[in-house]
Motif scaffolding. Structure first.
Motif, PDB file in Angstrom:
ATOM      1  N   UNK A 286       0.843  -1.191   0.000  1.00 13.60           N
ATOM      2  CA  UNK A 286       0.000   0.000   0.000  1.00 13.60           C
ATOM      3  C   UNK A 286       0.882   1.246   0.000  1.00 13.60           C
ATOM      4  N   UNK A 287       0.324   2.328  -0.502  1.00 15.28           N
ATOM      5  CA  UNK A 287       1.100   3.559  -0.569  1.00 15.28           C
ATOM      6  C   UNK A 287       0.206   4.768  -0.681  1.00 15.28           C
ATOM      7  N   UNK A 288       0.792   5.966  -0.604  1.00 14.09           N
ATOM      8  CA  UNK A 288       0.012   7.204  -0.647  1.00 14.09           C
ATOM      9  C   UNK A 288      -0.487   7.524  -2.057  1.00 14.09           C
ATOM     10  N   UNK A 289      -1.463   8.371  -2.122  1.00 14.87           N
ATOM     11  CA  UNK A 289      -2.038   8.765  -3.410  1.00 14.87           C
ATOM     12  C   UNK A 289      -0.973   9.364  -4.333  1.00 14.87           C
ATOM     13  N   UNK A 290       0.025  10.042  -3.758  1.00 11.75           N
ATOM     14  CA  UNK A 290       1.078  10.676  -4.565  1.00 11.75           C
ATOM     15  C   UNK A 290       1.957   9.659  -5.276  1.00 11.75           C
TER      16      UNK A 290
ATOM     17  N   UNK B 269      -0.316  -3.266  12.559  1.00 11.57           N
ATOM     18  CA  UNK B 269      -1.101  -2.046  12.718  1.00 11.57           C
ATOM     19  C   UNK B 269      -0.232  -0.848  13.020  1.00 11.57           C
ATOM     20  N   UNK B 270       0.734  -1.023  13.939  1.00  7.32           N
ATOM     21  CA  UNK B 270       1.627   0.075  14.303  1.00  7.32           C
ATOM     22  C   UNK B 270       2.497   0.482  13.123  1.00  7.32           C
ATOM     23  N   UNK B 271       2.934  -0.498  12.326  1.00  5.09           N
ATOM     24  CA  UNK B 271       3.764  -0.188  11.161  1.00  5.09           C
ATOM     25  C   UNK B 271       2.954   0.548  10.097  1.00  5.09           C
ATOM     26  N   UNK B 272       1.704   0.154   9.905  1.00  7.66           N
ATOM     27  CA  UNK B 272       0.858   0.888   8.971  1.00  7.66           C
ATOM     28  C   UNK B 272       0.660   2.329   9.435  1.00  7.66           C
ATOM     29  N   UNK B 273       0.412   2.509  10.704  1.00  7.36           N
ATOM     30  CA  UNK B 273       0.243   3.876  11.220  1.00  7.36           C
ATOM     31  C   UNK B 273       1.513   4.696  11.029  1.00  7.36           C
TER      32      UNK B 273
ATOM     33  N   UNK C  40      -6.515   6.856   5.532  1.00  9.15           N
ATOM     34  CA  UNK C  40      -6.295   8.209   5.016  1.00  9.15           C
ATOM     35  C   UNK C  40      -6.315   8.196   3.478  1.00  9.15           C
ATOM     36  N   UNK C  41      -5.243   8.675   2.806  1.00  7.45           N
ATOM     37  CA  UNK C  41      -5.266   8.690   1.334  1.00  7.45           C
ATOM     38  C   UNK C  41      -4.551   7.482   0.751  1.00  7.45           C
ATOM     39  N   UNK C  42      -4.338   6.462   1.562  1.00  8.48           N
ATOM     40  CA  UNK C  42      -3.604   5.279   1.118  1.00  8.48           C
ATOM     41  C   UNK C  42      -4.522   4.289   0.395  1.00  8.48           C
ATOM     42  N   UNK C  43      -3.925   3.558  -0.532  1.00  7.76           N
ATOM     43  CA  UNK C  43      -4.638   2.523  -1.271  1.00  7.76           C
ATOM     44  C   UNK C  43      -3.661   1.415  -1.644  1.00  7.76           C
TER      45      UNK C  43
END
Length: 273
Positions: free
Chosen positions: A109-113, A178-182, A205-208
């Protein structure tokens, strides 16, 4: 008086026996975090306990730690997702038998950017290469969990040692999923996670999902009763009962029926008897 003493003695004996029996009706499962974080146990265990009377207490840690705990006889059953390590556990005599239980897959998974431009890729080695070449932030669990073991294997297959960039673009959290994703979302980093945890995760958030569909992202779970020859205190009968139920037609259906937001999280694949 003798009769009263006999009654009291019999009651005490029955009470002790009843207490011992009750104690036998609980087991400890050393488990990967993903099965706990996904909510599977919250759904599955009340069904099993209602039928069997056996209470299942789950210790949810990374697979590496779960295996170490089981080797230290701190559990009756192992439910994890790192098949080579599981087979080694059984070969060393710590487990009676390993059985495939269910599967899902890993995703990145990663940010929208999408700073490395990996969105939509289904070749995980090529995606990791692009992330490395771009120096894009990547958050790793770094905790010897099943997810971390798979991630390390994928980097190796891509011919990359990301630890050479540890503290730079490669960030090791030493934490659970969970902590690593946060942490990863907080720093705008790519993260590899099992799909079940991602579906259940509430802070997207904006992750997908950016990378998925590669057969190398297959994620197999196994179940192993702890061997009483190595750990005499193990409650093998109750542990075997739970293992047998999980791989039975009923247990497999319960696993398949568990969904979050209409999405199935785990796909049962225990061998048929």
């Amino acid at each position: 008086m003798k009769f009263a003493k006999l009654i009291a003695s019999t009651a005490l004996t029955l009470g002790l026996a009843g207490g011992a029996f009750a104690q036998e009706q609980s087991i400890i499962v050393q488990s990967t975090t993903s099965t706990a974080n996904s909510g599977l146990y919250d759904y599955l265990l009340p069904i099993y306990t209602g039928e069997s009377g056996i209470t299942v207490n789950v210790v949810a840690v990374g697979t590496g730690q779960a295996i170490k705990n089981a080797e230290n006889c701190d559990g009756d059953l192992l439910l994890v997702h790192a098949k080579p390590s599981e087979e080694k556990f059984v070969a060393a005599g710590f487990g009676t038998e390993r059985t495939d239980l269910m599967y899902n897959d890993f995703v990145i998974v990663g940010p929208e950017s999408d700073p490395a431009g990996v969105n939509g890729m289904d070749d995980v080695e090529a995606a990791l290469t692009k992330i490395s070449e771009a120096g894009a932030l990547f958050a790793s669990r770094g905790d010897d969990s099943g997810t971390h073991k798979k991630e390390v294997a994928l980097w190796k297959a891509a011919g990359i040692d990301p630890t050479e960039a540890s503290g730079e673009w490669y960030r090791e959290t030493g934490s659970g999923m969970g902590a690593t994703l946060n942490a990863g979302i907080g720093m705008g980093a790519y993260v590899m996670t099992d799909r079940a945890t991602w579906i259940s995760f509430q802070n997207k958030q904006d992750y997908a999902v950016e990378v998925e569909g590669d057969e190398n992202l297959f994620n197999q779970y196994g179940v192993i009763p702890v061997n009483p020859e190595k750990c005499p205190s193990v409650k093998i009968d109750a542990a075997q009962d739970f293992a047998d139920w999980l791989i039975s037609d009923e247990g497999q259906k319960v696993i398949a029926d568990y969904k979050v937001d209409g999405q199935q999280l785990f796909f049962p694949n225990a061998p048929k008897n």
